[in-house]
Design a protein around this motif. Structure first.
Motif, PDB file in Angstrom:
ATOM      1  N   PRO A 153       0.786  -1.236   0.000  1.00 28.23           N
ATOM      2  CA  PRO A 153       0.000   0.000   0.000  1.00 28.23           C
ATOM      3  C   PRO A 153       0.818   1.285   0.000  1.00 28.23           C
ATOM      4  O   PRO A 153       0.241   2.361  -0.166  1.00 28.23           O
ATOM      5  CB  PRO A 153      -0.853  -0.110   1.271  1.00 28.23           C
ATOM      6  N   ASP A 154       2.135   1.180   0.144  1.00 32.38           N
ATOM      7  CA  ASP A 154       2.957   2.381   0.072  1.00 32.38           C
ATOM      8  C   ASP A 154       3.495   2.620  -1.327  1.00 32.38           C
ATOM      9  O   ASP A 154       4.317   3.522  -1.538  1.00 32.38           O
ATOM     10  CB  ASP A 154       4.127   2.282   1.056  1.00 32.38           C
ATOM     11  N   SER A 155       3.019   1.849  -2.324  1.00 36.60           N
ATOM     12  CA  SER A 155       3.571   1.971  -3.673  1.00 36.60           C
ATOM     13  C   SER A 155       2.476   1.991  -4.727  1.00 36.60           C
ATOM     14  O   SER A 155       1.487   1.253  -4.641  1.00 36.60           O
ATOM     15  CB  SER A 155       4.517   0.793  -3.969  1.00 36.60           C
ATOM     16  N   ILE A 156       2.665   2.841  -5.742  1.00 39.35           N
ATOM     17  CA  ILE A 156       1.819   2.805  -6.943  1.00 39.35           C
ATOM     18  C   ILE A 156       2.650   2.417  -8.160  1.00 39.35           C
ATOM     19  O   ILE A 156       2.213   2.572  -9.299  1.00 39.35           O
ATOM     20  CB  ILE A 156       1.130   4.164  -7.209  1.00 39.35           C
ATOM     21  N   GLY A 157       3.863   1.857  -7.927  1.00 37.74           N
ATOM     22  CA  GLY A 157       4.729   1.522  -9.044  1.00 37.74           C
ATOM     23  C   GLY A 157       5.403   2.768  -9.592  1.00 37.74           C
ATOM     24  O   GLY A 157       5.516   3.788  -8.907  1.00 37.74           O
ATOM     25  N   ALA A 158       5.844   2.706 -10.847  1.00 38.32           N
ATOM     26  CA  ALA A 158       6.607   3.825 -11.400  1.00 38.32           C
ATOM     27  C   ALA A 158       6.643   3.756 -12.914  1.00 38.32           C
ATOM     28  O   ALA A 158       6.269   2.753 -13.529  1.00 38.32           O
ATOM     29  CB  ALA A 158       8.033   3.823 -10.838  1.00 38.32           C
ATOM     30  N   SER A 159       7.106   4.850 -13.490  1.00 36.41           N
ATOM     31  CA  SER A 159       7.367   4.957 -14.931  1.00 36.41           C
ATOM     32  C   SER A 159       8.770   5.510 -15.095  1.00 36.41           C
ATOM     33  O   SER A 159       9.253   6.249 -14.228  1.00 36.41           O
ATOM     34  CB  SER A 159       6.354   5.892 -15.588  1.00 36.41           C
ATOM     35  N   PRO A 160       9.451   5.184 -16.195  1.00 40.82           N
ATOM     36  CA  PRO A 160      10.776   5.768 -16.417  1.00 40.82           C
ATOM     37  C   PRO A 160      10.735   7.262 -16.706  1.00 40.82           C
ATOM     38  O   PRO A 160      11.774   7.926 -16.706  1.00 40.82           O
ATOM     39  CB  PRO A 160      11.298   5.010 -17.644  1.00 40.82           C
ATOM     40  N   PHE A 161       9.539   7.794 -16.969  1.00 45.34           N
ATOM     41  CA  PHE A 161       9.419   9.174 -17.423  1.00 45.34           C
ATOM     42  C   PHE A 161       8.495   9.992 -16.521  1.00 45.34           C
ATOM     43  O   PHE A 161       7.514   9.471 -15.989  1.00 45.34           O
ATOM     44  CB  PHE A 161       8.865   9.217 -18.860  1.00 45.34           C
ATOM     45  N   SER A 162       8.801  11.273 -16.402  1.00 39.08           N
ATOM     46  CA  SER A 162       7.883  12.197 -15.749  1.00 39.08           C
ATOM     47  C   SER A 162       6.736  12.508 -16.702  1.00 39.08           C
ATOM     48  O   SER A 162       6.817  12.235 -17.906  1.00 39.08           O
ATOM     49  CB  SER A 162       8.602  13.489 -15.378  1.00 39.08           C
TER      50      SER A 162
END
Length: 413
Positions: free
Chosen positions: A178-187
């Motif tokens: 629950p502390d993460s929404i994952g990520a993307s390499p880009f803004s």
């Protein structure tokens, strides 16, 4: 080292980490997205996530060579023809060094020897920063590689990772993290810059989007590009679409974006029913992979296999994908659970269209292939049965008795 079946991670032993020079002081290629998992003391555990870190380690231990890739590809060509494949989309080859074109050129090398049994639309893959040179990189590869059967005209954007590795980019946190929404390499700004530039140059993007935030961000960037750049015939696509919010499903048709599903993922397999339930929780997990909703809202759908990657069931065979798209069940198990929502099952005709004209439209080839019509190229297959009739659970049993590409028989049994 060995890979996970989805290609988004690998496990390496201490010797591999040593050869690659990976230790507690090694910076992560893309923090929180492509990285070396570490223990409580900061030491790498050997679990490596996403392509930037994965390929860095692989190339240090056992460098990918054009010769090795060429041998592997040529061994597969007869199998592809036997499966009825007459066109492929290569959604980003693994780079040898910094030159993706050297691997794409393997196709043209085979073509020159008259042994390429299918057409190829290949892409230049953007896996991380920088984003401002994508158009130039694609243009350079096009000039070097393009031929009658091999075209390079798409920018592939690796927009996120996978839910299994917590690297898919979500709108709401992971149920079991629950502390993460994952990520993307880009803004978000880099997303808009990249897609805006590619669109302005007249090329199409193909976005890897497992997470729903990635799908929404890609749709937002495409919408902005449409509003900003001159009108043209756009064929942008967003792929995988494991879970997409209802409001975003409606946007594919409005924006003319193809929803490209890896159809063999659409079954109630153990990965989906166990791992994905843990990651998403029941509310989201029960609304995964919804091609019918996109069709019903006026959108276009195409099918691919994402082979050799998979969550559970890996196949390069279009007939397998068609069957799973129709049944939403594991192949070979007619009584297997149906993936919810059951009303997202396609008709056989819809699934065939996604694999033929739907894909041809996405690749800008609908005037040449995708259907048997006067004036089109003679790309077709013959099956030993009519898969539009009979039990859909038997579609995978159909035999391709002949494959033809460019009017030449490439497979016959």
């Amino acid at each position: 080292f060995f890979f996970a079946i989805d290609g988004h991670s690998l496990w390496a032993n201490s010797k591999a980490l040593e050869i690659a020079g990976v230790n507690r002081d090694t910076p992560d290629p893309i923090p929180r997205f492509s990285y070396y998992v570490r223990d409580k003391n900061g030491e790498p555990t050997g679990y490596v996530l996403e392509v930037n870190a994965v390929l860095a380690l692989v190339n240090a231990v056992e460098p990918i060579s054009p010769a090795a890739m060429g041998q592997l590809m040529e061994a597969w060509l007869p199998k592809a023809a036997a499966a009825g494949i007459t066109t492929i989309f290569d959604a980003g080859v693994p780079p040898i060094g910094s030159d993706q074109g050297s691997l794409i050129a393997l196709y043209t090398d085979v073509e020159k020897r008259g042994k390429l049994p299918f057409r190829v639309v290949a892409s230049y893959a953007v896996k991380g920063l920088p984003v401002d040179d994508a158009v130039q990189q694609l243009t350079d590869i096009r000039k070097r590689v393009s031929s009658e059967l091999v075209q390079v005209n798409v920018v592939k954007i690796v927009g996120d990772g996978s839910q299994e590795g917590y690297t898919a980019w979500l709108l709401e946190p992971y149920a079991d993290k629950p502390d993460s929404i994952g990520a993307s390499p880009f803004s978000v700004e880099q997303w808009h810059q990249l897609i805006g530039n590619v669109d302005a140059a007249g090329f199409d993007v193909h976005v890897h989007a497992c997470g729903e935030r990635t799908a929404r961000t890609a749709l937002d960037a495409i919408e902005k590009a449409i509003a900003t750049n001159p009108p043209r015939d756009r064929r942008h696509a967003i792929a995988h679409l494991v879970y997409v919010e209802d409001s975003d499903n409606q946007r594919f048709g409005k924006l003319g974006v193809t929803a490209q599903f890896s159809a063999n993922w659409l079954s109630a397999d153990p990965d989906t029913m166990i791992n994905m339930l843990e990651r998403y929780g029941p509310a989201r997990q029960s609304r995964m992979y919804r091609p019918k909703s996109i069709l019903n809202s006026g959108g276009r759908v195409s099918f691919g296999t994402d082979w050799p990657a998979a969550g559970y069931f890996s196949t390069y065979k279009p007939l397998d994908s068609i069957q799973v798209g129709v049944t939403r069940q594991l192949i070979g198990k007619p009584d297997a659970p149906v993936l919810s929502p059951a009303d997202e099952r396609l008709t056989v005709a819809e699934a065939i269209h996604a694999n033929t004209l739907g894909a041809a439209w996405q690749l800008r080839m609908e005037d040449k292939v995708g259907s048997i019509e006067t004036g089109k190229l003679a790309d077709l297959i013959v099956l030993d049965r009519n898969i539009l009739e009979g039990d859909p659970h038997d579609i995978h049993r159909a035999t391709v008795t002949m494959s033809m590409m460019n009017g030449r028989i490439r497979h016959e049994s």
